[in-house]
Design an enzyme around this catalytic site. Sequence first.
Site, PDB file in Angstrom:
ATOM      1  N   GLN A  34     -11.829   0.058   1.893  1.00 10.14           N
ATOM      2  CA  GLN A  34     -11.512  -0.761   0.724  1.00 10.14           C
ATOM      3  C   GLN A  34     -11.803  -2.231   0.986  1.00 10.14           C
ATOM      4  OE1 GLN A  34      -7.478   0.843   0.410  1.00 10.14           O
ATOM      5  NE2 GLN A  34      -7.991   1.710  -1.584  1.00 10.14           N
ATOM      6  N   VAL A  56      -6.557   8.031  -1.646  1.00 10.63           N
ATOM      7  CA  VAL A  56      -6.514   6.575  -1.499  1.00 10.63           C
ATOM      8  C   VAL A  56      -7.352   6.265  -0.270  1.00 10.63           C
ATOM      9  CG1 VAL A  56      -5.051   4.555  -1.174  1.00 10.63           C
ATOM     10  CG2 VAL A  56      -4.189   6.510  -2.488  1.00 10.63           C
ATOM     11  N   SER A  57      -8.453   5.570  -0.457  1.00  4.98           N
ATOM     12  CA  SER A  57      -9.397   5.335   0.631  1.00  4.98           C
ATOM     13  C   SER A  57      -8.757   4.569   1.778  1.00  4.98           C
ATOM     14  CB  SER A  57     -10.620   4.554   0.125  1.00  4.98           C
ATOM     15  OG  SER A  57     -11.302   5.281  -0.866  1.00  4.98           O
ATOM     16  N   ALA A  58      -9.347   4.710   2.954  1.00  3.01           N
ATOM     17  CA  ALA A  58      -8.867   3.997   4.126  1.00  3.01           C
ATOM     18  C   ALA A  58      -8.931   2.494   3.884  1.00  3.01           C
ATOM     19  CB  ALA A  58      -9.705   4.365   5.348  1.00  3.01           C
ATOM     20  N   ARG A  80       0.816  -1.212   0.000  1.00  7.63           N
ATOM     21  CA  ARG A  80       0.000   0.000   0.000  1.00  7.63           C
ATOM     22  C   ARG A  80       0.856   1.273   0.000  1.00  7.63           C
ATOM     23  NH1 ARG A  80      -5.174   2.156   1.429  1.00  7.63           N
ATOM     24  NH2 ARG A  80      -5.017   4.017   2.738  1.00  7.63           N
TER      25      ARG A  80
END
Length: 414
Positions: free
Chosen positions: A79, A73-75, A40
């Site tokens: 996701q 970028v989503s948590a 990530r």
Amino acid sequence: MTDTTDDNTTALRQAMTSNMVKAGMITSERVEAAFLTVARHRFAPEATPENAYEVESAVPTKKDQHGITVSSVSAPRIQAMMLEQADLKPGQNVAEVGSGGFNAALMAELVGDSGVVTTIDIDADVTVRARKLLDENGYGRVKVHTVDAEGGIPGTGALDRLIVTAGAWDIPPAWTAQLSDGGRLVVPLRMRGLSRSVAFDRDGDRLVSQSAQMCGFVTMQGAGAHQERLLLLRGKEIALRFDEGWPEDPDALNGVFDTERAEGWSGVTVAMSEPFTGLQMWLATTLDGFCLMSVDGDLDTGLVAPQNKSACLSLLYGSSLAYMTIRRDGDRAEFGAHGYGPDAEKVAQALVEEIRVWDRDHRRSEPVIYAYPATTPEAELPAGRVITKRHRRVVISWPPEDQANQSTTDTKEK
């Protein structure tokens, strides 16, 4: 592609994934494996590795001229939730609306080399960034397009899954048209101001929910953008937020908070850590005058004590209103209402009564959410709260024991 170059980031990734499994955020071995595989931090160079791997933290990647985040970028928690809802399978043809790179890489792991992943975004800065990061990290097979999602996803054919990672107010016909029958759409859909990540399965020309989870996303841009309307009170200290509809006489609320406050208490309690998302949806379903109330933190005089100062469940009734509040007793909280205006007591009691109905009939249930074409006649819709949008008539329908409630309809302002 597995990251083996940095023992510290590998440990961070393993800890993040383990924490999500323990918390029930990840429930399948395949989603767990994807999170263990994709690095990530390589898709979030704007953050430190420690921040990139925080379960609850999104990483902003672009802001507008006002400093408002327009892409992120989503948590990881969000996701994981949406990927579990989507239930991606090896070999499937899947697409994503809203590019960041990391989620598309996770999707590529889940569908495997025999599957196809396409990610799109309206913003060229976002897609250029996503293309670069995907190529650098071994996911060159993911297709990236710069396009407004309102018109669909180019060059994909029939989709098995479509995941939308931007807050949507409506569901364009193109999305349903591109889904295979029985295909699944996972979309953060806004309904009467409340956002839920809804997993819809296609059933002919309608969509039927399989699950709905609380979420928050940056809002959709382009042709699908929709702004809520604000009714400001006491200067700008308090705002009533309307996603659909608008008071018939908004001026009738002038000075409403100068009246004496009425209080009502429901006797319904929750543990301080207990979610009550079902109550939120119930009130949005059953109350004709439902809206959300926000208090500006910089202007807050302490006059009102809402349960949530950012988005408090509220009821508007002519020149009166009530909002939900709580009072704590140890590790539990009781729901109540504060009312203002000439019918302060009446409107507060109306809100309290619906809290009791939820507790009695729906505390252990969730609604089914349907999305029909906007041209569908009322008589052909299931029982429930009907929210008419530009493309869709969304119906929030509760379990059979409550279907005696007469269906009511919201109409989008023209």
